[in-house]
Design an enzyme around this catalytic site. Structure first.
Site, short mmCIF file in Angstrom:
data_model
loop_
_atom_site.label_atom_id
_atom_site.label_comp_id
_atom_site.label_asym_id
_atom_site.label_seq_id
_atom_site.Cartn_x
_atom_site.Cartn_y
_atom_site.Cartn_z
N LYS A 33 0.74 -1.33 -0.08
CA LYS A 33 0.02 -0.08 0.09
C LYS A 33 0.85 1.21 0.05
O LYS A 33 0.52 2.32 -0.34
CB LYS A 33 -1.15 0.11 1.14
CG LYS A 33 -0.38 -0.06 2.48
CD LYS A 33 -1.15 -0.21 3.46
CE LYS A 33 -2.05 1.06 4.10
NZ LYS A 33 -2.95 0.62 5.47
N GLY A 46 15.27 -3.67 17.31
CA GLY A 46 15.79 -4.76 18.02
C GLY A 46 16.24 -5.76 17.04
O GLY A 46 16.56 -5.51 15.91
N GLY A 47 16.95 -7.07 17.32
CA GLY A 47 17.38 -7.91 16.51
C GLY A 47 16.57 -9.30 16.04
O GLY A 47 15.26 -9.06 16.32
N GLU A 112 18.18 -8.69 25.88
CA GLU A 112 16.96 -7.89 25.88
C GLU A 112 16.06 -8.38 26.96
O GLU A 112 16.34 -9.54 27.46
CB GLU A 112 16.28 -7.82 24.55
CG GLU A 112 17.03 -7.17 23.51
CD GLU A 112 16.32 -7.08 22.38
OE1 GLU A 112 15.05 -7.58 22.06
OE2 GLU A 112 16.90 -6.47 21.49
N HIS A 228 5.15 -1.69 23.85
CA HIS A 228 6.42 -1.47 24.24
C HIS A 228 6.55 -0.47 25.20
O HIS A 228 6.06 0.83 25.21
CB HIS A 228 7.45 -1.07 22.95
CG HIS A 228 8.74 -1.07 22.90
ND1 HIS A 228 9.68 -0.37 23.93
CD2 HIS A 228 9.54 -2.09 22.49
CE1 HIS A 228 10.84 -0.89 23.66
NE2 HIS A 228 10.62 -2.11 22.75
N ARG A 274 7.75 -7.19 29.04
CA ARG A 274 7.33 -5.97 28.35
C ARG A 274 6.06 -5.47 29.38
O ARG A 274 5.84 -4.26 29.44
CB ARG A 274 7.32 -5.88 27.09
CG ARG A 274 8.39 -5.80 26.16
CD ARG A 274 8.47 -5.96 24.78
NE ARG A 274 9.80 -5.78 24.35
CZ ARG A 274 10.04 -5.74 23.02
NH1 ARG A 274 9.01 -5.95 22.21
NH2 ARG A 274 11.23 -5.46 22.44
N HIS A 331 2.91 -1.68 20.21
CA HIS A 331 3.96 -2.16 19.35
C HIS A 331 3.84 -3.46 18.83
O HIS A 331 4.30 -3.54 17.31
CB HIS A 331 5.29 -2.42 20.52
CG HIS A 331 6.51 -2.86 19.89
ND1 HIS A 331 7.03 -1.99 19.04
CD2 HIS A 331 7.15 -3.77 20.23
CE1 HIS A 331 8.25 -2.48 18.48
NE2 HIS A 331 8.40 -3.69 19.29
N GLU A 355 3.39 -10.75 11.51
CA GLU A 355 2.44 -10.20 12.50
C GLU A 355 1.03 -10.22 12.39
O GLU A 355 0.11 -10.27 13.15
CB GLU A 355 2.82 -8.52 12.70
CG GLU A 355 2.39 -8.31 14.05
CD GLU A 355 2.67 -6.79 14.41
OE1 GLU A 355 2.06 -6.25 15.45
OE2 GLU A 355 3.48 -6.16 13.90
N ARG A 366 4.68 -11.27 23.59
CA ARG A 366 6.04 -11.42 22.75
C ARG A 366 7.33 -11.53 23.41
O ARG A 366 7.36 -10.40 23.92
CB ARG A 366 6.11 -11.02 21.34
CG ARG A 366 7.07 -11.24 20.44
CD ARG A 366 7.04 -10.34 19.19
NE ARG A 366 6.97 -9.06 19.80
CZ ARG A 366 8.06 -8.16 19.50
NH1 ARG A 366 9.30 -8.63 19.22
NH2 ARG A 366 8.18 -6.89 19.76
N LEU A 372 10.75 -10.92 14.37
CA LEU A 372 11.51 -11.13 13.34
C LEU A 372 11.93 -12.53 12.87
O LEU A 372 11.88 -12.80 11.66
CB LEU A 372 12.90 -10.25 13.37
CG LEU A 372 12.66 -8.59 13.37
CD1 LEU A 372 14.03 -7.87 13.19
CD2 LEU A 372 11.92 -8.08 12.08
#
Length: 520
Positions: A33, A46-47, A112, A228, A274, A331, A355, A366, A372
């Protein structure tokens, strides 16, 4: 009218991983879009989590994921994804040099929140998403066609309403286009823009989830929204993400007078799950106190976190003072379109990955940097399955009608809806607020025929559908678990609620009836 083997809606990491991994003889079309890089994946600081450290192993990663998910995860899904993570990362590293390494060529691993070991692989410091997306975009082959600024808005079903055969989409000029395919994949991300404070890209408005719902696909766990803990907070507005990796490197959450707000709240303190950290910050802000990340102990901050440094400078934050003002914001959506690990939905021919999908990996909350990983895993897994699927001729195409005339809907003001979602269906919820929000949302109706609405109106409609789904699911779950916190039911209730909440729209003759159910 265009026909392809595989039609992908969205351009995040899951979508691009799928497109790259499909065989070269497969005709692939990506519709996005916005532009190909205007996705949450590109913004990810983040990773990618993988148990590749000397003292780590997948069993520890599995335990951390299920603990963060408050035991609402699908254990078999968690095992399959986490066990595959090390080989997935090592395979990607062998194909492209875009992950951070030490002087000896070993992958650097960060810490993390809610992780028991250093296992977060990064690229470009705090630009992992950008690095991975750039790599995948460069890896696209000639069999992949990308169309930008095309807004998909409706799944095209066969006359029996049991198979998806394509989508309707609009271009910026309002032209309606028909795209048909053997396999239609929704990879449109979550719905973070439903909330005033969010880390999400402007395009993330729950489009694919709403499309799947209107088509009759099952959704699950829509009440579980992860907020987050640390978005940059200046003059009452959020301005981007301050990665959890900053706390992983030693930053502490403090008030104006230096009080450490996480002391005594959770054993992991500032690296707690979180939902715990977000709720704590929220309570301080609600009571009129400011909350900061104290970064004074982090050496070479600007070199280690270049993206965050740029965000702060753009918004007038002097990092030399050692404090970054923060607030929690939406988030990640743990729920979404119910799928298996391959991305198959309850409708034949329709898939969801990333997602937009809910596989059961994340549970009620999560674990950091598992998203990722999930996108890369699902894209790879679905590509393997499609590459080996029996070859079939194109299905008979039943051209869907286009209706350019219809009543003008009374739609909500988007900014008001975002404010009310933050206030009533946000970090802390209760029955009274949720009922008020449900009543407010239900004054607006959505019709089945969407062809004559503008792209802006379609976006509002999809946001409204997602807001209703989240609010209704939050009302039904009378407990607190993970990203869903009810102040009137503050405890977890394993006896009644350690199960999924399924939502689907029945495709009856009048196309108006809806049903919700709780499934074990």
């Amino acid at each position: 009218m265009l026909s392809d083997d595989v039609l992908i809606i969205g351009s995040g990491i899951a979508a691009l991983q799928l497109a790259v991994r499909l065989n070269n003889h497969v005709n692939v079309r990506i519709l996005t879009k916005g532009k190909i890089t205007t996705a949450n994946s590109y913004l990810a600081q983040g990773g990618i989590a993988a148990a590749i450290g000397e003292h780590d192993n997948p069993a520890k990663h599995i335990v951390d994921s299920i603990e963060a998910g408050r035991f609402h995860n699908d254990p078999e899904v968690v095992k399959q994804v986490i066990n595959q993570a090390p080989s997935l990362i090592k395979g990607m590293d062998a194909q492209g040099d875009f992950l951070d390494k030490d002087e000896n060529g070993n992958l650097l691993l960060g810490m993390e929140g809610a992780h028991s070991e250093k296992r977060i692989v990064h690229g470009g410091g705090d630009a992992t998403g950008k690095n991975v997306v750039d790599y995948l975009v460069k890896s696209l082959q000639a069999n992949v066609i990308v169309e930008e600024d095309v807004h998909a808005y409706e799944c095209i079903l066969n006359p029996e309403k049991d198979r998806c055969i394509g989508v309707k989409a609009k271009r910026l000029d309002g032209t309606v286009c028909f795209y048909y395919a053997k396999h239609v994949i929704l990879a449109t991300g979550g719905c973070g823009q439903l909330y005033r404070f969010t880390s999400n890209a402007k395009t993330v408005t729950g489009d694919g989830i709403a499309m799947a719902y209107l088509a009759g696909a099952e959704l699950v766990d829509m009440e579980f929204i992860q907020f987050h803990p640390t978005l940059l907070y200046v003059n009452g507005e959020t301005h981007g993400l301050i990665s959890e990796a900053v706390r992983g490197e030693g930053a502490i959450l403090v008030t104006d007078d230096g009080t450490r707000i996480m002391d005594g709240v959770h054993p992991l303190k500032d690296l707690g799950p979180r939902h715990v950290v977000s709720q704590t910050i929220y309570e301080y802000l609600k009571n009129g106190q400011n909350v900061y990340l104290d970064i004074s102990t982090i050496n070479n901050f600007e070199e280690r976190f270049p993206s965050i440094t740029l965000i702060c400078r753009k918004n007038g934050i002097e990092l030399s003072k050692g404090r970054i003002p923060v607030a929690p914001g939406s988030h990640f959506l743990m729920g979404g379109i119910k799928t298996d690990l391959m991305g198959r939905t309850s409708i034949t021919g329709l898939y969801a990955i990333g997602e937009a999908a809910c596989t059961g990996l994340h549970g009620a909350n999560r674990l950091a940097s598992n998203s990722l990983l999930e996108g890369l895993y699902q894209g790879h897994k679905l590509a393997e399955w499609l590459n080996n699927a029996p070859k079939e001729p194109f299905l008979k195409v039943y051209r869907s009608e286009v209706t350019f005339e219809g009543e003008k809907l009374a739609l909500p003001n988007v900014e008001e809806m975002k404010d009310l979602m933050m206030e009533r269906t946000g970090i802390v919820r209760n029955r009274a607020d949720l009922l008020m929000q449900s009543t407010w949302l239900n004054q607006f109706n959505v019709k089945e025929k969407l062809d004559h609405y503008s792209v802006e109106e379609l976006t509002t409609i999809f946001m409204l559908i997602n807001a209703k789904l989240i609010t209704d699911a939050a009302l039904r779950r009378t407990e607190s678990r993970g990203g869903h916190f009810r102040s009137d039911y503050p405890l977890e209730d394993d006896t009644h609620w350690l199960r999924k909440s399924i939502t689907h729209k029945l495709r009856e003759k009048n196309h108006e009836h809806s049903k919700t159910a709780i499934a074990t």
